[in-house]
Design a protein around this motif. Structure first.
Motif, PDB file in Angstrom:
ATOM      1  N   UNK A 185       0.703  15.512   9.430  1.00 22.36           N
ATOM      2  CA  UNK A 185       0.544  16.368  10.612  1.00 22.36           C
ATOM      3  C   UNK A 185      -0.917  16.758  10.807  1.00 22.36           C
ATOM      4  N   UNK A 186      -1.617  17.014   9.684  1.00 22.11           N
ATOM      5  CA  UNK A 186      -3.011  17.462   9.779  1.00 22.11           C
ATOM      6  C   UNK A 186      -3.917  16.378  10.351  1.00 22.11           C
ATOM      7  N   UNK A 187      -3.453  15.120  10.311  1.00 20.68           N
ATOM      8  CA  UNK A 187      -4.258  14.058  10.900  1.00 20.68           C
ATOM      9  C   UNK A 187      -4.013  13.943  12.402  1.00 20.68           C
ATOM     10  N   UNK A 188      -3.146  14.794  12.915  1.00 19.72           N
ATOM     11  CA  UNK A 188      -2.890  14.791  14.354  1.00 19.72           C
ATOM     12  C   UNK A 188      -1.707  13.935  14.753  1.00 19.72           C
ATOM     13  N   UNK A 189      -0.942  13.458  13.768  1.00 22.59           N
ATOM     14  CA  UNK A 189       0.209  12.616  14.103  1.00 22.59           C
ATOM     15  C   UNK A 189       1.356  13.486  14.597  1.00 22.59           C
ATOM     16  N   UNK A 190       2.200  12.899  15.441  1.00 26.31           N
ATOM     17  CA  UNK A 190       3.350  13.653  15.931  1.00 26.31           C
ATOM     18  C   UNK A 190       4.389  13.767  14.825  1.00 26.31           C
TER      19      UNK A 190
ATOM     20  N   UNK B  92      -1.687  18.447  18.444  1.00 28.00           N
ATOM     21  CA  UNK B  92      -2.058  17.169  17.838  1.00 28.00           C
ATOM     22  C   UNK B  92      -3.507  16.819  18.150  1.00 28.00           C
ATOM     23  N   UNK B  95      -5.762  18.834  15.920  1.00 26.89           N
ATOM     24  CA  UNK B  95      -5.800  18.361  14.532  1.00 26.89           C
ATOM     25  C   UNK B  95      -6.666  17.120  14.361  1.00 26.89           C
ATOM     26  N   UNK B  96      -6.821  16.360  15.452  1.00 31.62           N
ATOM     27  CA  UNK B  96      -7.717  15.212  15.356  1.00 31.62           C
ATOM     28  C   UNK B  96      -9.170  15.672  15.344  1.00 31.62           C
ATOM     29  N   UNK B 120      -5.367   8.101   9.802  1.00 34.38           N
ATOM     30  CA  UNK B 120      -5.486   8.889  11.031  1.00 34.38           C
ATOM     31  C   UNK B 120      -5.424   8.017  12.272  1.00 34.38           C
ATOM     32  N   UNK B 177     -11.841  10.153  10.942  1.00 35.87           N
ATOM     33  CA  UNK B 177     -11.594  10.432  12.361  1.00 35.87           C
ATOM     34  C   UNK B 177     -12.801  11.124  13.009  1.00 35.87           C
TER      35      UNK B 177
END
Lengths: 290, 264
Positions: A185-190, B92, B95-96, B120, B177
């Motif tokens: 989640x912290x990597x921005x994944x859904x 989201x 978080x990126x 990522x 990232x």
């Protein structure tokens, strides 16, 4: 001093006796399995030849003539083997996706009311006698379609597999460290991506083991298939026709004195199949441990 | 912060992250973080110190909204990343832009070292060419000083590495990232002193390119590597200034007591 050593000695004896008793009793638990395998092996090994796997079940007359001539019973269990494979395959296709999805839901929201309900229903389903499941599927599938079929058998087996898969999925996912989900989640994944591409692959070993154990469990089911697949004396590839299965054949051979010789070899084969699946499941579980 | 220290800087650094009246509560009426106001400078290391349960992790996790994993959470105020309120943005997307490193190294066990660095991109469905991938992997691993150690075993599982190497891999995964800010939640607390030292040295290198906000239990670590320090106590930001000032001349009595080991 004297009493002290005596106490020590009596403790030592107690310890030995207790340890010995534990060893003997745990040895006893292995005896039934060893005896079963020995018995089935002794009575069944002779029929286990190539034609046993490639030919359909013989008719009563052929078998009687062969036995009277002192030969092995001709033919084999190819029709049951094909039927078992097809029905278990259908059961896997139906039960695995549903079971895994339900297991995900349970492990992701363990405390919710809905999860509690699903869990109890799954437990109830697991406790339902398999013959009752057969009856239900008879009413739901066989009756409306107007015929016994491998399809109905597959659904009945799926019903039996479902609670096992739900449980094994839930348990496996619960064992994964929570940090894995956070990392995703912290990597921005859904959320769905994290479940599909991080959690499920990490849980693969456990999920696969669960599926193998569920397969080995339903492979031996007989009662629900009597009311759904019915049985067939020839190899049947059409899933909407009545179909045979290995345990069904054991039952059929039992009912025909001339074919009784095949009971043991079929049992031996089924037993070996299930044992192999179980051992395989254990190995995979060990290898894929995170 | 009318500190002398702030004005004497030769090139005043731009503030990349700003907390404005940030309050966070897990349960109705109880605030884990109370009215925090702070501005974090670009390309610097800011340490958040404080005793257990003071809200430092919660504050850190609010920046990339990881604190929302608890459903009953309530956040008020504004958290401006490059002037945009992260609380109004898509989580989201936030978080990126704000990479995170956790207490325990958590590389993805099913992925190779190579795939871990690119996770990522993979998990977000960002398409990159083969040569770009190689470039990102090499650059990110070089950034964390891991390249020389693993360049011959990129296709091996990340879980074969030592704890310190795993943690650097996790930092590389966040760095890959190219986030605007790196959030670190006690990243060395599970590591031995040598591995800790390596990571600290690496952070000093990383801050040339990245802004780092780090929660730490370890006061000497904060003293060694951070430019600015926050001291939090019972959800309040008690003191925030440059690290030298906070350690040598704290304004608040509670800071002084904490730093001199009177509670913690």
């Amino acid at each position: 001093m004297e009493t002290n050593t005596r106490v020590k000695k009596s403790r030592w004896i107690k310890d030995r006796v207790f340890f010995g008793a534990v060893c003997v009793l745990s040895g006893f638990t292995a005896i039934p399995l060893v005896l079963i395998i020995w018995e089935v092996l002794r009575k069944g090994y002779r029929q286990l030849n190539w034609s046993f796997f490639t030919e359909e079940a013989p008719n009563s007359l052929e078998a009687m003539m062969a036995v009277n001539a002192g030969d092995l019973i001709p033919g084999g269990v190819a029709n049951g083997l094909v039927g078992s494979l097809l029905m278990v395959l259908m059961a896997v296709v139906i039960a695995v996706p549903i079971g895994i999805l339900a297991g995900i839901r349970l492990s992701e929201h363990p405390e919710s009311k809905f999860s509690g309900m699903v869990r109890s229903v799954a437990e109830l389903l697991q406790g339902t006698p398999s013959i009752v499941i057969g009856l239900i599927i008879y009413g739901w599938v066989v009756k409306p379609l107007g015929s016994y079929s491998g399809f109905a058998g597959g659904i009945a087996l799926a019903m039996l597999m479902l609670p096992l898969i739900i449980r094994s999925t839930e348990e496996t996912l619960k064992m994964l460290p929570g940090s894995l989900k956070e990392a995703g989640l912290a990597l921005g994944a859904s959320y769905s991506t994290v479940i599909l591409r991080v959690l499920l692959p990490s849980a693969f070993g456990g999920l696969f083991t669960g599926i193998l154990l569920a397969v080995s469990r339903v492979l031996g089911e007989t009662a629900p298939l009597m009311l759904t697949a019915l049985g067939a004396s020839a190899i049947e590839w059409n899933v909407f026709e009545p179909m045979s299965a290995l345990p069904l054949q054991i039952w059929e051979f039992y009912n025909d004195p001339n074919l009784a010789g095949l009971i043991w070899s079929t049992s031996l084969f089924l037993l070996l199949l299930i044992l192999t699946l179980n051992l395989l499941a254990k190995r995979i579980a060990r290898k894929w441990k995170i | 912060m009318e500190n002398m220290q702030d004005t004497k800087q030769d090139s005043p650094k731009h503030c990349i992250l700003e907390f404005k009246d940030v309050s966070i509560s897990y349960t109705e009426g109880k605030w884990a973080v109370k009215n925090v106001n702070a501005a974090i400078k670009e390309k610097s290391i800011t340490a958040i110190m404080g005793p257990s349960g003071c809200g430092k992790s919660t504050l850190l996790r609010s920046v990339n909204r990881m604190h929302e994993l608890y459903p009953e959470i309530k956040t008020t105020g504004q958290i401006l990343l490059d002037g945009k309120d992260v609380l109004q943005m898509n989580a989201m997307e936030v978080r990126r832009k704000a990479g995170m490193v956790f207490q325990r190294p958590n590389p993805f066990p099913t992925m190779s070292i190579y795939e871990n660095v690119l996770a990522g991109y993979k998990l977000n469905g960002i398409k990159v060419s083969r040569s770009q991938k190689d470039e990102i992997v090499q650059k990110s691993l070089q950034d964390v000083g891991l390249w020389e150690e693993v360049k011959d075993s990129l296709m091996k599982r990340g879980s074969f590495l030592s704890g310190g190497q795993q943690q650097r891999l996790c930092i590389a995964r966040a760095v890959a990232l190219r986030p605007r800010i790196l959030l670190m939640d006690e990243p060395t607390s599970a590591l031995d002193p040598i591995a800790t030292r390596k990571i600290e040295d690496m952070l000093l290198e990383l801050k040339k390119e990245f802004t780092i906000l780090i929660v730490t239990h370890n006061m000497s670590q904060a003293a060694r590597i951070s430019d600015d320090s926050m001291f939090m106590y019972l959800g309040e930001l008690v003191e925030f200034s440059d690290t030298q000032t906070i350690f040598t001349n704290p304004r608040d009595k509670r800071t002084e007591e904490y730093l001199s080991g009177q509670f913690g």
